[in-house]
Scaffold this motif. Structure first.
Motif, PDB file in Angstrom:
ATOM      1  N   ALA A   1     -26.082  -7.137  40.105  1.00 35.40           N
ATOM      2  CA  ALA A   1     -26.409  -6.337  38.922  1.00 35.40           C
ATOM      3  C   ALA A   1     -27.567  -6.986  38.173  1.00 35.40           C
ATOM      4  O   ALA A   1     -27.751  -8.212  38.220  1.00 35.40           O
TER       5      ALA A   1
ATOM      6  N   SER B   1     -29.533  -6.072  31.563  1.00 33.11           N
ATOM      7  CA  SER B   1     -30.425  -5.220  30.780  1.00 33.11           C
ATOM      8  C   SER B   1     -30.843  -5.914  29.484  1.00 33.11           C
ATOM      9  O   SER B   1     -30.296  -6.949  29.100  1.00 33.11           O
TER      10      SER B   1
ATOM     11  N   SER C   1     -27.990  -6.330  26.983  1.00 31.19           N
ATOM     12  CA  SER C   1     -26.747  -6.866  27.532  1.00 31.19           C
ATOM     13  C   SER C   1     -26.174  -7.978  26.654  1.00 31.19           C
ATOM     14  O   SER C   1     -26.906  -8.750  26.020  1.00 31.19           O
TER      15      SER C   1
ATOM     16  N   SER D   1     -32.780 -11.358  30.120  1.00 32.65           N
ATOM     17  CA  SER D   1     -32.965  -9.968  30.520  1.00 32.65           C
ATOM     18  C   SER D   1     -33.795  -9.917  31.791  1.00 32.65           C
ATOM     19  O   SER D   1     -34.816 -10.610  31.907  1.00 32.65           O
TER      20      SER D   1
ATOM     21  N   LEU E   1     -19.234  -4.038  34.367  1.00 30.78           N
ATOM     22  CA  LEU E   1     -20.690  -3.984  34.275  1.00 30.78           C
ATOM     23  C   LEU E   1     -21.132  -3.124  33.100  1.00 30.78           C
ATOM     24  O   LEU E   1     -22.092  -3.455  32.390  1.00 30.78           O
ATOM     25  N   LEU E   2     -20.439  -2.029  32.886  1.00 34.63           N
ATOM     26  CA  LEU E   2     -20.756  -1.161  31.754  1.00 34.63           C
ATOM     27  C   LEU E   2     -20.515  -1.895  30.435  1.00 34.63           C
ATOM     28  O   LEU E   2     -21.325  -1.824  29.505  1.00 34.63           O
TER      29      LEU E   2
ATOM     30  N   GLY F   1     -23.212  -4.521  29.848  1.00 30.81           N
ATOM     31  CA  GLY F   1     -24.581  -4.029  29.750  1.00 30.81           C
ATOM     32  C   GLY F   1     -25.430  -4.409  30.941  1.00 30.81           C
ATOM     33  O   GLY F   1     -26.617  -4.723  30.793  1.00 30.81           O
ATOM     34  N   CYS F   2     -24.834  -4.372  32.142  1.00 29.70           N
ATOM     35  CA  CYS F   2     -25.557  -4.704  33.370  1.00 29.70           C
ATOM     36  C   CYS F   2     -25.692  -3.450  34.230  1.00 29.70           C
ATOM     37  O   CYS F   2     -24.826  -2.581  34.227  1.00 29.70           O
ATOM     38  N   LEU F   3     -26.774  -3.382  34.998  1.00 28.02           N
ATOM     39  CA  LEU F   3     -27.049  -2.231  35.835  1.00 28.02           C
ATOM     40  C   LEU F   3     -26.844  -2.618  37.296  1.00 28.02           C
ATOM     41  O   LEU F   3     -27.508  -3.536  37.797  1.00 28.02           O
TER      42      LEU F   3
END
Length: 589
Positions: A311, A314, A317, A358, A375-376, A379-381
């Motif tokens: 991931a 962001s 995050s 970031s 992850l949500l 704050g990770c993608l």
């Protein structure tokens, strides 16, 4: 010709033309063909889906699951690195790759064997400073040759075995294919060893997102426990497991930081800061029995699956500006931070003390069902989905044991092939050799759908008498020919059809024709059925006739016309060798 025969020929011709057009995927073409055959009355509506209950579909699907389990174990890659760590000769590397992929293809699906060995080919290419295209096409051809040696090696052998049971009452057995297949495999390997230079040297001009991710470099921290066989050995010996793709940025011994010189002797509880691609890191961690940072993940009450996921952190995050230790990731969220990738910077801090930024790519380990929500929350993608083995527990030899049991059961006649390999696939899942989430990804759905749809379509040639009509045409062509001429005619016809029709579909169409052709000439059909299987399994001329050829096209950077440069002389060799061997092993009189 009767009206039904004309319709059967028309449906098959339109299907083959559509395959050649390559506008629609082959499973869609097969399904549309089935519907047309039903609408025209060629296939009874009650029998439309009979193909999906056929043993062929079960065997092919199960073989793909078993192949995925063996590939996941990494045991082949580990064995090569252990026994051939200094192999640098291109011809020597080629020989090792070809022999390995050919032998593996005899016992697992040939595309699975090729997938297992492709990472090794890329490592050899990097070690020798050459393009991987030198290895990939010969390996694909070797996989096709290896599949000829056993009943389960390739789909055409499975299909022709079943059709022989319908024709003569007894199917080909597991190793009936071995004498002819082994002779062809040996001749093919010798040819490829001496003429691999016919393959053009290409570069992959359009690498995929997944390939770009595989080249990304991660930093991780691993500790030598008492169980590691590298305690007391040098750092250079440990790094030899990574084939030059992994470096050590520091060795932490208690509160002392030691420079990572190659001759440093490793001690118990040394912490190593490793850097390299995730696959190479996994090879060192698993084979050296190193312990990654973090704690043991609880699999949950229902025995949930432990996995790793990539991931990107962001801008907003909660991880930005904090370290894993400050966040207490394991205690607070139940996940481990296994590795970090930061573009343009070499990480020299301990993983728990690294201040995250970031844009950092993190590798997190946790329960599969909990990771998306986590992850949500953080704050990770998530990155493109791919299998990350670093930090994933697995048994290297269990899948080989399962495969061996299935092979012995079929060889001794204790269980039919379909049941034995279905049981092996189920065992792979129950014993957690392959995760539940990977099962249906391992099964090649389109090829199974195509098989299930085309089995009743192929029967129309037989039920309408069209196959006898074609056999009569071929028989008239072969009048006056000796047995080897008639056999060559069938083999070359199957080879010519395969690039335009999937190899399994080629057998479904050609095998009944070959049997009628042989019987009409007063010959036993076995050699002619074998010739169909060989012709259908040996598409060396195009990238579309077999999945193995398609699989290497992108990574090798090949063009459509490249295949014939090596494949045409190999095809001629196969015809020259196979005819006398077929007549010797399977007499026609």
């Amino acid at each position: 010709m009767t009206t039904e025969q004309i319709l059967a020929f028309a449906v098959i011709a339109i299907m083959m033309a559509t395959f050649l057009w390559d506008r629609f995927r082959y499973d869609i073409v097969a399904c549309a063909t089935l519907l047309i055959a039903v609408a025209l009355g060629l296939v009874p509506a009650a029998d439309a889906f009979s193909g999906f209950s056929d043993d062929i579909v079960v065997i092919v699907g199960s073989a793909l699951v078993v192949s995925a389990g063996v590939a996941r174990s990494g045991v082949v890659d580990a064995a090569i690195k252990r026994f051939f760590p200094t192999l640098v000769s291109v011809r020597g590397q080629m020989l090792l790759l070809l022999v390995t992929v050919t032998v593996l293809s005899a016992f697992i699906k040939n595309i699975g064997a090729l997938a297992i060995m492709m990472p090794v080919a890329f490592q050899f290419a990097r070690r020798s400073g050459i393009q991987a295209s030198i290895f990939l096409m010969p390996m694909a051809f070797g996989a096709l040759l290896g599949g000829l040696m056993t009943q389960i090696g390739t789909s055409p052998n499975i299909v022709v075995s079943r059709l022989r049971a319908e024709i003569s009452g007894a199917p080909f057995t597991m190793f009936d294919f071995t004498p002819v297949g082994a002779a062809l495999a040996l001749a093919g390997i010798v040819f490829l060893i001496f003429f691999y230079w016919l393959v053009p040297r290409r570069e992959n001009q359009t690498p995929s997102l997944q390939e770009a991710l595989e080249n990304s470099t991660f930093s991780t921290e691993a500790t030598l426990g008492r169980q590691s066989p590298f305690v007391g050995k040098t750092l250079n010996e440990l790094l030899s497991l990574g084939a030059g793709e992994v470096i050590v940025t520091a060795i932490l011994r208690g509160h002392t930081r030691i420079s990572p010189f190659p001759d440093v002797t490793l001690k118990e509880n040394d912490a190593l800061l490793l850097e390299g691609p995730s696959e190479a890191l996994d090879g060192i961690v698993s084979r050296a029995s190193l312990s990654l940072s973090g704690g043991p993940i609880d699999s949950g009450e229902k025995g949930g699956e432990i996995t790793s996921i990539e991931a990107v952190i962001s801008r907003d995050s909660a991880l930005v500006g904090l370290s894993a230790r400050e966040l207490s990731l394991f205690n607070t969220y139940g996940v481990n931070l296994l590795a970090v990738s930061r573009q343009g910077k070499r990480i020299r801090e301990r993983l728990g003390q690294l201040t995250l930024r970031s844009g950092d790519v993190v590798l997190l380990q946790g329960q599969r069902q909990a990771l998306p929500g986590l992850l949500l929350e953080l704050g990770c993608l998530p990155l493109a989905e791919r299998e990350i083995l670093l930090g994933t527990p697995r048994n290297a030899f269990l899948p080989l044991a399962i495969l061996a049991v299935a092979m012995v059961a079929t060889a001794l006649g204790l269980a039919p092939v379909a049941l034995a390999f279905f049981a092996a696939a189920v065992a792979m899942v129950i014993l957690k050799v392959i995760p539940l989430s990977e099962i249906y990804r391992a099964i090649d759905g389109p090829i199974l759908v195509m098989l299930g749809a085309l089995i009743p379509v192929s029967q129309t040639l037989k039920t309408t008498g069209a196959s006898d009509l074609i056999a009569d045409w071929l028989r008239r062509t072969a009048e006056g020919m000796p047995a080897y001429g008639a056999l060559t005619l069938i083999l070359v016809t199957a080879m010519a059809v395969t690039p335009f029709l999937n190899n399994a579909a080629t057998v479904l169409v050609m095998a009944p024709i070959a049997a009628s052709f042989a019987i009409g000439l007063g010959y036993k059909p076995d050699a002619f059925l074998m010739a169909v299987a060989i012709g259908a399994g040996c598409d060396f001329l195009t990238p579309i006739g077999h999945q193995c050829n398609t699989l290497v096209m992108g990574p090798g950077g090949y063009r459509f016309s490249d295949y014939a440069r090596l494949g045409l002389p190999l095809s001629i060799l196969i015809v020259v060798v196979s005819i006398p061997v077929l007549l010797l092993v399977w007499p026609v009189n």
